[in-house]
Motif scaffolding. Sequence first.
Motif, PDB file in Angstrom:
ATOM      1  N   SER A 194      -0.182   0.386   3.435  1.00 26.77           N
ATOM      2  CA  SER A 194       0.947  -0.465   3.037  1.00 26.77           C
ATOM      3  C   SER A 194       0.541  -1.561   2.070  1.00 26.77           C
ATOM      4  O   SER A 194       1.393  -2.145   1.388  1.00 26.77           O
ATOM      5  N   ALA A 229      10.898   2.234   5.736  1.00 27.65           N
ATOM      6  CA  ALA A 229      10.362   3.070   4.655  1.00 27.65           C
ATOM      7  C   ALA A 229       8.839   3.067   4.663  1.00 27.65           C
ATOM      8  O   ALA A 229       8.200   4.117   4.522  1.00 27.65           O
ATOM      9  N   ASP A 232       7.588   4.963   7.823  1.00 25.32           N
ATOM     10  CA  ASP A 232       7.749   6.411   7.660  1.00 25.32           C
ATOM     11  C   ASP A 232       6.689   6.968   6.718  1.00 25.32           C
ATOM     12  O   ASP A 232       6.198   8.091   6.898  1.00 25.32           O
ATOM     13  N   ARG A 233       6.331   6.184   5.712  1.00 25.35           N
ATOM     14  CA  ARG A 233       5.366   6.637   4.716  1.00 25.35           C
ATOM     15  C   ARG A 233       3.930   6.579   5.242  1.00 25.35           C
ATOM     16  O   ARG A 233       3.123   7.465   4.991  1.00 25.35           O
ATOM     17  N   HIS A 234       3.619   5.521   5.998  1.00 22.99           N
ATOM     18  CA  HIS A 234       2.216   5.257   6.349  1.00 22.99           C
ATOM     19  C   HIS A 234       1.884   5.375   7.833  1.00 22.99           C
ATOM     20  O   HIS A 234       0.718   5.482   8.196  1.00 22.99           O
TER      21      HIS A 234
END
Length: 305
Positions: A194, A229, A232-234
């Motif tokens: 992040s 977001a 969910d990505r990391h």
Amino acid sequence: MTATIGSETRKEDRYYTRVAPTPALIERVEPAVWGGDASAGMFGAQELATHERDGFVSIPQLLTAEEVAGYAAELDRLATDPAVRADDRTVIEKTSNEVRSVFEVHKISEAIGALVSDERVAGRARQILGSEVYVHQSRINYKPGFGGGGFYWHSDFETWHAEDGMPVPRAVSISISLTENYPHNGCLMIMPGSHKTFVSCVGETPEDNYKESLREQEIGTPDQDSLTALADRHGIAMLTGAAGSATFFDSNCMHGSGGNITPYPRSNIFIVFNSVENATVEPYYAPKRRPEYIAARDFTPVPRS
């Protein structure tokens, strides 16, 4: 984005925050590891690569058991010292009335002052930042059992940029655990990777915002959609470990910790090193500077031990 703060108009700033009506995700351009020479310090090439990729790297045993006992006793002494409790540098929990944090602790405690310049600590910071370093901030954090409050999700750089005038994310923090860190007693949580995305927040900085934000941060906290977001990505890593373990993490990592309702306290020493080549200027998005015990204006490099 150009912003007007008071009577001053800021030039284009990539990491704008607290000035737009909607949040934004801004991709970072600077590296996390500015040095990268594995022969220049105690971090190996794999650890430096991990820090660049994830934004943090953990050390299972930075301190010996004897050192942990000594620093834990020092934290107990500070927490029970009436003069320290009455000091402006001490933050008290809203609900339990217990000591939450003591700032500028490396100047209050001779023992912690010596730890700051220890090669295991400052040396690793120099290796990551690729320069001499100074202490931007130091503190001890207490999270007692049955009531230690949490720290909501945030990027330290967002605050240090907006309120302290830190130009770019060329700073690194170290959290040294003095108690066992379990998933259930409010351990540090970080979204790996992040640090590569800056979350621009909504809401202007009030006058003397630090007086409330150090107890419970509201301004400068990311919106739920941005947090979702990033998660969910990391994903989310829960950093557990024994007393004496430590984690170095980038200033722009999205991190936080939950409250502690268990019987098991959690406490740590927290030191922020900034590159001397990234010294703070006037705040980018705040009416005035925060006190020097929160954001140092002395950029003298930490001496090499």
